[in-house]
Write a protein that holds these residues in place. Sequence first.
Motif, PDB file in Angstrom:
ATOM      1  N   LEU A  89     -54.398  -6.106 -19.406  1.00 23.15           N
ATOM      2  CA  LEU A  89     -53.064  -6.000 -19.444  1.00 23.15           C
ATOM      3  C   LEU A  89     -52.242  -6.094 -18.152  1.00 23.15           C
ATOM      4  CD1 LEU A  89     -52.674  -3.379 -22.210  1.00 23.15           C
ATOM      5  CD2 LEU A  89     -52.189  -5.440 -22.509  1.00 23.15           C
ATOM      6  N   VAL A  90     -52.756  -5.513 -17.022  1.00 26.70           N
ATOM      7  CA  VAL A  90     -52.157  -5.447 -15.914  1.00 26.70           C
ATOM      8  C   VAL A  90     -52.341  -6.882 -15.228  1.00 26.70           C
ATOM      9  CG1 VAL A  90     -52.172  -4.378 -13.398  1.00 26.70           C
ATOM     10  CG2 VAL A  90     -52.398  -3.002 -15.658  1.00 26.70           C
ATOM     11  N   PHE A  91     -53.288  -7.435 -15.261  1.00 27.21           N
ATOM     12  CA  PHE A  91     -53.519  -8.666 -14.560  1.00 27.21           C
ATOM     13  C   PHE A  91     -53.327  -9.927 -15.277  1.00 27.21           C
ATOM     14  CE2 PHE A  91     -56.528  -5.746 -12.373  1.00 27.21           C
ATOM     15  CZ  PHE A  91     -55.821  -5.807 -11.087  1.00 27.21           C
ATOM     16  N   SER A  92     -52.928  -9.827 -16.499  1.00 27.54           N
ATOM     17  CA  SER A  92     -52.396 -11.079 -17.254  1.00 27.54           C
ATOM     18  C   SER A  92     -50.880 -10.892 -17.175  1.00 27.54           C
ATOM     19  CB  SER A  92     -52.931 -10.925 -18.770  1.00 27.54           C
ATOM     20  OG  SER A  92     -52.454  -9.742 -19.296  1.00 27.54           O
ATOM     21  N   ALA A  93     -50.199 -10.030 -16.444  1.00 25.56           N
ATOM     22  CA  ALA A  93     -48.695  -9.848 -16.322  1.00 25.56           C
ATOM     23  C   ALA A  93     -48.404 -10.143 -14.958  1.00 25.56           C
ATOM     24  CB  ALA A  93     -48.296  -8.276 -16.603  1.00 25.56           C
ATOM     25  N   PRO A  94     -47.185 -10.580 -14.649  1.00 23.02           N
ATOM     26  CA  PRO A  94     -46.688 -10.880 -13.319  1.00 23.02           C
ATOM     27  C   PRO A  94     -46.922  -9.767 -12.210  1.00 23.02           C
ATOM     28  CG  PRO A  94     -44.710 -10.665 -14.701  1.00 23.02           C
ATOM     29  CD  PRO A  94     -46.026 -10.525 -15.480  1.00 23.02           C
ATOM     30  N   SER A  95     -47.863  -9.097 -12.196  1.00 24.35           N
ATOM     31  CA  SER A  95     -48.183  -7.943 -11.140  1.00 24.35           C
ATOM     32  C   SER A  95     -48.091  -8.291  -9.703  1.00 24.35           C
ATOM     33  CB  SER A  95     -49.319  -7.049 -11.737  1.00 24.35           C
ATOM     34  OG  SER A  95     -49.356  -6.575 -13.331  1.00 24.35           O
ATOM     35  N   LEU A  96     -49.194  -9.150  -9.680  1.00 24.71           N
ATOM     36  CA  LEU A  96     -49.475  -9.500  -8.028  1.00 24.71           C
ATOM     37  C   LEU A  96     -48.634 -10.737  -7.749  1.00 24.71           C
ATOM     38  CD1 LEU A  96     -53.071  -8.589  -7.792  1.00 24.71           C
ATOM     39  CD2 LEU A  96     -51.202  -7.300  -6.909  1.00 24.71           C
ATOM     40  N   SER A  97     -48.059 -11.498  -8.645  1.00 26.57           N
ATOM     41  CA  SER A  97     -47.333 -12.818  -8.311  1.00 26.57           C
ATOM     42  C   SER A  97     -46.260 -12.893  -9.161  1.00 26.57           C
ATOM     43  CB  SER A  97     -48.420 -14.125  -8.378  1.00 26.57           C
ATOM     44  OG  SER A  97     -48.854 -14.164  -9.929  1.00 26.57           O
ATOM     45  N   THR A  98     -45.535 -13.826  -9.102  1.00 29.89           N
ATOM     46  CA  THR A  98     -44.320 -14.037 -10.031  1.00 29.89           C
ATOM     47  C   THR A  98     -44.649 -14.751 -11.343  1.00 29.89           C
ATOM     48  OG1 THR A  98     -43.725 -16.189  -9.001  1.00 29.89           O
ATOM     49  CG2 THR A  98     -42.623 -14.263  -7.964  1.00 29.89           C
ATOM     50  N   THR A  99     -43.898 -14.912 -12.284  1.00 32.24           N
ATOM     51  CA  THR A  99     -44.250 -15.590 -13.364  1.00 32.24           C
ATOM     52  C   THR A  99     -44.579 -17.087 -13.349  1.00 32.24           C
ATOM     53  OG1 THR A  99     -43.160 -13.954 -14.799  1.00 32.24           O
ATOM     54  CG2 THR A  99     -43.564 -15.985 -15.848  1.00 32.24           C
ATOM     55  N   GLN A 100     -43.866 -17.492 -12.640  1.00 32.20           N
ATOM     56  CA  GLN A 100     -43.975 -18.920 -12.168  1.00 32.20           C
ATOM     57  C   GLN A 100     -45.246 -19.255 -11.491  1.00 32.20           C
ATOM     58  OE1 GLN A 100     -41.433 -17.158 -11.416  1.00 32.20           O
ATOM     59  NE2 GLN A 100     -39.830 -17.935 -13.223  1.00 32.20           N
ATOM     60  N   GLN A 101     -45.873 -18.334 -10.793  1.00 33.03           N
ATOM     61  CA  GLN A 101     -47.220 -18.613 -10.052  1.00 33.03           C
ATOM     62  C   GLN A 101     -48.294 -18.170 -11.002  1.00 33.03           C
ATOM     63  OE1 GLN A 101     -46.138 -16.028  -6.982  1.00 33.03           O
ATOM     64  NE2 GLN A 101     -45.965 -17.607  -5.419  1.00 33.03           N
ATOM     65  N   LEU A 136     -52.003 -17.993 -18.703  1.00 34.71           N
ATOM     66  CA  LEU A 136     -51.577 -16.342 -18.372  1.00 34.71           C
ATOM     67  C   LEU A 136     -49.975 -16.420 -18.641  1.00 34.71           C
ATOM     68  CD1 LEU A 136     -53.487 -15.294 -15.452  1.00 34.71           C
ATOM     69  CD2 LEU A 136     -54.087 -14.889 -17.778  1.00 34.71           C
ATOM     70  N   ARG A 137     -49.125 -17.591 -18.276  1.00 33.95           N
ATOM     71  CA  ARG A 137     -47.571 -17.337 -18.604  1.00 33.95           C
ATOM     72  C   ARG A 137     -47.526 -17.206 -20.173  1.00 33.95           C
ATOM     73  NH1 ARG A 137     -47.275 -21.459 -14.640  1.00 33.95           N
ATOM     74  NH2 ARG A 137     -46.943 -23.195 -16.194  1.00 33.95           N
ATOM     75  N   TRP A 138     -48.124 -17.826 -20.908  1.00 32.75           N
ATOM     76  CA  TRP A 138     -47.965 -17.669 -22.169  1.00 32.75           C
ATOM     77  C   TRP A 138     -48.636 -16.310 -22.953  1.00 32.75           C
ATOM     78  CZ3 TRP A 138     -45.395 -20.802 -25.574  1.00 32.75           C
ATOM     79  CH2 TRP A 138     -45.170 -22.129 -25.173  1.00 32.75           C
ATOM     80  N   ILE A 139     -49.607 -15.741 -22.403  1.00 33.41           N
ATOM     81  CA  ILE A 139     -49.861 -14.323 -22.506  1.00 33.41           C
ATOM     82  C   ILE A 139     -48.923 -13.327 -22.324  1.00 33.41           C
ATOM     83  CG2 ILE A 139     -52.013 -12.740 -22.246  1.00 33.41           C
ATOM     84  CD1 ILE A 139     -54.135 -14.946 -21.988  1.00 33.41           C
ATOM     85  N   SER A 140     -48.674 -13.597 -21.123  1.00 37.61           N
ATOM     86  CA  SER A 140     -47.556 -12.552 -20.592  1.00 37.61           C
ATOM     87  C   SER A 140     -46.299 -12.459 -21.187  1.00 37.61           C
ATOM     88  CB  SER A 140     -47.384 -13.128 -18.972  1.00 37.61           C
ATOM     89  OG  SER A 140     -46.293 -14.225 -19.101  1.00 37.61           O
ATOM     90  N   THR A 141     -45.945 -13.632 -22.195  1.00 42.16           N
ATOM     91  CA  THR A 141     -44.856 -13.235 -22.995  1.00 42.16           C
ATOM     92  C   THR A 141     -44.938 -12.272 -23.992  1.00 42.16           C
ATOM     93  OG1 THR A 141     -45.458 -15.326 -24.409  1.00 42.16           O
ATOM     94  CG2 THR A 141     -44.082 -15.727 -22.401  1.00 42.16           C
ATOM     95  N   VAL A 142     -46.163 -11.929 -24.533  1.00 36.70           N
ATOM     96  CA  VAL A 142     -46.598 -10.951 -25.572  1.00 36.70           C
ATOM     97  C   VAL A 142     -47.182  -9.672 -24.952  1.00 36.70           C
ATOM     98  CG1 VAL A 142     -46.613 -12.674 -27.481  1.00 36.70           C
ATOM     99  CG2 VAL A 142     -48.622 -12.158 -26.037  1.00 36.70           C
TER     100      VAL A 142
END
Length: 269
Positions: free
Chosen positions: A196-208, A213-219
């Motif tokens: 959960l933590v690393f599939s979110a924009p935790s260490l980088s921005t969403t664009q990076q 992972l961008r698709w996964i991060s939306t849910v």
Amino acid sequence: MTVPVFENTAPVATRRTADFTAVFYREYALLARNRVNLVLGLTPMLVYLLLVNTSLGNVVGDITYRGDRLPFSVFLLPMVLAMSVVSASGTTGMAMFQEEMSGVSTQLWSWPLRRSRFLAGKLLAGVTLVLAQSLLALVVAAILFDYPFGVAQWTWLLVALVLSSVAFNGLYLAAAILISDYRTFMVLTSVSVPVLVFSAPSLSTTQQLPEVLRWISTVNPVTYAVNGMRDAAIFGLGKAWPALVVLAVVALVANAVAGRALLRRTQNL
């Protein structure tokens, strides 16, 4: 001859506040006095705050976020808080299984206790512990690193932290109630925290993030916790409110599901 007179006095009903206070104290003691659970909840937060922050800070340098250049310590703070929230929420779920395996749940329901008070005490105790551990992370971070936040930004950061704590405590409590096998829940908790933590924009921005992972991060609910705390701390409520609304909805739904599942589970004890 004196005739004895017998008087019947109706039993005094227990005050609702006394019942709730007793349940809350019991649940909080169950969670806070378990050293294993506390270590499991605090260790990831301290590792990322003290080791990852300091080791990567000099390598990564400043990060551009929404047009602003941020020190890595500022950018990473929401990730550390989210890690603390998710880890501590997992430990509150583990306490459910420990309570049932020890037979305490069966003994508890031999007393005339309203399920609504038990439910309120358990939910509030879990949220309090998660929030306390997360606030500890915030205090340690504020002492070690210099954050350029004003009073309003700290306030909204705390609001986002509270919403995140309520949401994830409800999610993991619902999972603990719906899953009957302790080992399955242990595996789920151990795997879900880093995923959960690393599939979110935790260490980088969403664009990076990579496209998948961008698709996964939306849910991913951690995305809204990280973005909500990050936007609240840097920009204030103006840009943080969309993520905070999502967190509030997740908190409402998760705790409603946990509450209904818990009441249904107590009927089968």
